[in-house]
Design a protein around this motif. Structure first.
Motif, PDB file in Angstrom:
ATOM      1  N   ASP A  18      -3.834   0.874   9.405  1.00  0.00           N
ATOM      2  CA  ASP A  18      -3.310   1.960  10.232  1.00  0.00           C
ATOM      3  C   ASP A  18      -4.501   2.677  10.875  1.00  0.00           C
ATOM      4  OD1 ASP A  18      -2.220   4.317  11.274  1.00  0.00           O
ATOM      5  OD2 ASP A  18      -0.750   4.499   9.666  1.00  0.00           O
ATOM      6  N   MET A  19      -4.544   2.693  12.201  1.00  0.00           N
ATOM      7  CA  MET A  19      -5.684   3.267  12.919  1.00  0.00           C
ATOM      8  C   MET A  19      -5.404   4.664  13.470  1.00  0.00           C
ATOM      9  SD  MET A  19      -8.311   1.223  12.861  1.00  0.00           S
ATOM     10  CE  MET A  19      -9.292   1.743  14.271  1.00  0.00           C
ATOM     11  N   ILE A 159      -5.703  -3.571  18.754  1.00  0.00           N
ATOM     12  CA  ILE A 159      -4.906  -2.469  18.215  1.00  0.00           C
ATOM     13  C   ILE A 159      -3.568  -2.448  18.952  1.00  0.00           C
ATOM     14  CG2 ILE A 159      -4.749   0.036  17.936  1.00  0.00           C
ATOM     15  CD1 ILE A 159      -7.804   0.099  17.793  1.00  0.00           C
ATOM     16  N   VAL A 160      -2.478  -2.513  18.196  1.00  0.00           N
ATOM     17  CA  VAL A 160      -1.146  -2.565  18.790  1.00  0.00           C
ATOM     18  C   VAL A 160      -0.247  -1.529  18.118  1.00  0.00           C
ATOM     19  CG1 VAL A 160      -1.326  -5.001  19.420  1.00  0.00           C
ATOM     20  CG2 VAL A 160      -0.411  -4.374  17.188  1.00  0.00           C
ATOM     21  N   GLY A 161       0.781  -1.109  18.820  1.00  0.00           N
ATOM     22  CA  GLY A 161       1.756  -0.200  18.242  1.00  0.00           C
ATOM     23  C   GLY A 161       2.806  -0.980  17.467  1.00  0.00           C
ATOM     24  N   ARG A 162       3.009  -0.605  16.224  1.00  0.00           N
ATOM     25  CA  ARG A 162       3.989  -1.288  15.376  1.00  0.00           C
ATOM     26  C   ARG A 162       4.849  -0.259  14.622  1.00  0.00           C
ATOM     27  NH1 ARG A 162       1.747  -6.389  14.006  1.00  0.00           N
ATOM     28  NH2 ARG A 162       1.578  -7.495  15.993  1.00  0.00           N
ATOM     29  N   PRO A 163       6.122  -0.606  14.359  1.00  0.00           N
ATOM     30  CA  PRO A 163       6.940   0.269  13.520  1.00  0.00           C
ATOM     31  C   PRO A 163       6.393   0.282  12.090  1.00  0.00           C
ATOM     32  CG  PRO A 163       8.287  -1.364  14.682  1.00  0.00           C
ATOM     33  CD  PRO A 163       6.867  -1.778  14.847  1.00  0.00           C
ATOM     34  N   VAL A 164       6.123   1.470  11.575  1.00  0.00           N
ATOM     35  CA  VAL A 164       5.560   1.618  10.231  1.00  0.00           C
ATOM     36  C   VAL A 164       6.274   2.775   9.537  1.00  0.00           C
ATOM     37  CG1 VAL A 164       3.485   2.151   8.891  1.00  0.00           C
ATOM     38  CG2 VAL A 164       3.292   0.762  10.964  1.00  0.00           C
ATOM     39  N   ALA A 165       6.615   2.579   8.257  1.00  0.00           N
ATOM     40  CA  ALA A 165       7.211   3.654   7.472  1.00  0.00           C
ATOM     41  C   ALA A 165       6.096   4.481   6.839  1.00  0.00           C
ATOM     42  CB  ALA A 165       8.127   3.077   6.402  1.00  0.00           C
ATOM     43  N   VAL A 166       6.075   5.790   7.107  1.00  0.00           N
ATOM     44  CA  VAL A 166       5.094   6.709   6.537  1.00  0.00           C
ATOM     45  C   VAL A 166       5.858   7.839   5.855  1.00  0.00           C
ATOM     46  CG1 VAL A 166       3.163   8.237   6.984  1.00  0.00           C
ATOM     47  CG2 VAL A 166       3.415   6.142   8.318  1.00  0.00           C
ATOM     48  N   GLY A 168       8.369   7.680   4.020  1.00  0.00           N
ATOM     49  CA  GLY A 168       9.802   7.454   4.115  1.00  0.00           C
ATOM     50  C   GLY A 168      10.383   7.564   5.508  1.00  0.00           C
ATOM     51  N   LEU A 169       9.534   7.861   6.509  1.00  0.00           N
ATOM     52  CA  LEU A 169      10.007   7.997   7.884  1.00  0.00           C
ATOM     53  C   LEU A 169       9.436   6.872   8.735  1.00  0.00           C
ATOM     54  CD1 LEU A 169       9.567  11.855   8.372  1.00  0.00           C
ATOM     55  CD2 LEU A 169      11.667  10.607   7.814  1.00  0.00           C
ATOM     56  N   LEU A 170      10.276   6.300   9.583  1.00  0.00           N
ATOM     57  CA  LEU A 170       9.852   5.191  10.434  1.00  0.00           C
ATOM     58  C   LEU A 170       9.332   5.713  11.760  1.00  0.00           C
ATOM     59  CD1 LEU A 170       9.751   2.072  10.606  1.00  0.00           C
ATOM     60  CD2 LEU A 170      11.993   2.156  11.712  1.00  0.00           C
ATOM     61  N   GLY A 171       8.161   5.223  12.134  1.00  0.00           N
ATOM     62  CA  GLY A 171       7.591   5.603  13.416  1.00  0.00           C
ATOM     63  C   GLY A 171       6.687   4.501  13.934  1.00  0.00           C
ATOM     64  N   VAL A 172       6.235   4.637  15.161  1.00  0.00           N
ATOM     65  CA  VAL A 172       5.322   3.660  15.752  1.00  0.00           C
ATOM     66  C   VAL A 172       3.896   4.138  15.539  1.00  0.00           C
ATOM     67  CG1 VAL A 172       4.588   2.503  17.867  1.00  0.00           C
ATOM     68  CG2 VAL A 172       7.017   2.926  17.453  1.00  0.00           C
ATOM     69  N   ARG A 173       3.082   3.279  14.924  1.00  0.00           N
ATOM     70  CA  ARG A 173       1.691   3.627  14.625  1.00  0.00           C
ATOM     71  C   ARG A 173       0.768   2.579  15.232  1.00  0.00           C
ATOM     72  NH1 ARG A 173       1.189   8.447  11.536  1.00  0.00           N
ATOM     73  NH2 ARG A 173      -0.506   7.552  10.280  1.00  0.00           N
ATOM     74  N   PRO A 174      -0.453   2.984  15.627  1.00  0.00           N
ATOM     75  CA  PRO A 174      -1.438   1.995  16.091  1.00  0.00           C
ATOM     76  C   PRO A 174      -2.052   1.285  14.883  1.00  0.00           C
ATOM     77  CG  PRO A 174      -2.380   4.201  16.127  1.00  0.00           C
ATOM     78  CD  PRO A 174      -0.950   4.372  15.695  1.00  0.00           C
ATOM     79  N   VAL A 175      -1.972  -0.032  14.862  1.00  0.00           N
ATOM     80  CA  VAL A 175      -2.499  -0.796  13.731  1.00  0.00           C
ATOM     81  C   VAL A 175      -3.369  -1.935  14.246  1.00  0.00           C
ATOM     82  CG1 VAL A 175      -0.506  -0.260  12.270  1.00  0.00           C
ATOM     83  CG2 VAL A 175      -0.516  -2.376  13.606  1.00  0.00           C
ATOM     84  N   VAL A 176      -4.268  -2.397  13.380  1.00  0.00           N
ATOM     85  CA  VAL A 176      -5.108  -3.542  13.703  1.00  0.00           C
ATOM     86  C   VAL A 176      -5.069  -4.508  12.524  1.00  0.00           C
ATOM     87  CG1 VAL A 176      -7.258  -2.542  12.785  1.00  0.00           C
ATOM     88  CG2 VAL A 176      -7.368  -4.265  14.593  1.00  0.00           C
TER      89      VAL A 176
END
Length: 209
Positions: A18-19, A159-166, A168-176
């Motif tokens: 998670d970036m 680095i791409v935007g992906r759905p990630v649970a943080v 308990g909440l789902l959101g789009v996060r930049p990940v590599v």
């Protein structure tokens, strides 16, 4: 490369980093810097790799005379694609001791001089670990080939935007996607996993890089 695949028993690992925290810190830092000195994500990731391999020294060094020889410092090789084709991998000496700003400046300088054929001999001496970053080419994951006599190579993707649970909440996060290619004679999967998880942890605390 033929020697590498012939002699080195490779194993491969990957993790998704998670970036969000790193990019937020980078944007804040860039507001304080002149345009010519502004950071790019690669500088943060290179510094994180350098610090991680200092903490996992079993992957920082060379295979020689049927045994692993640890390096005295972190000489981080950076794979650079050349304009005429092919690759060079000049190294950042003592990369773990450089600030992120210094890594950024050194990276820009090395890439420019590598593509201009102006590298010094000391910069092409054997790195202790190499990083290949193909994110700017649109690649999401790269599983590289270990450069002998090194025992490990870290690959970084886009680095791409992906759905990630943080929490308990789902959101789009930049990940590599960060990958490790390593020599099974020198290390095992548990050691490789420590390197990637250490890198991940460092990028969640970018102010400490």
């Amino acid at each position: 490369m033929s020697r590498s695949k012939r002699e080195i028993p490779h194993f491969y690992l990957s993790t998704t980093v998670d970036m969000a925290a790193a990019l937020e810190w980078m944007r804040a830092r860039n507001r304080e810097l002149p345009l010519s000195a502004r950071l790019v994500p690669a500088a943060l990731m290179l510094k994180a790799v350098a610090l991680a391999v200092r903490k996992v020294p079993e992957l920082n060094g060379h295979w020689a005379d049927d045994g692993f020889v640890p390096a005295e410092d972190v000489r981080l090789g950076v794979a650079v694609s050349l304009r005429g084709g092919g690759l060079a991998a000049p190294s950042l000496a003592h990369a773990d001791t450089l600030s992120v700003d210094e890594v950024m400046a050194a990276l820009k300088d090395l890439v420019a001089r590598a593509r201009g054929g102006r590298l010094r001999a000391s910069e092409t001496a054997d790195p202790s670990l190499t990083v290949t970053n193909l994110g700017d080419q649109g690649v999401e994951a790269v599983f590289g080939v270990v450069y002998p006599p090194q025992v490990a190579l870290v690959g970084l993707g886009r680095i791409v935007g992906r759905p990630v649970a943080v929490n308990g909440l789902l959101g789009v996060r930049p990940v590599v996607t960060a990958t490790l290619s390593a020599d099974h004679r020198a290390a095992d999967g548990a050691t490789g996993a420590r390197l990637l998880t250490t890198m991940d942890r460092l990028l969640q605390q970018p102010e400490e890089l």
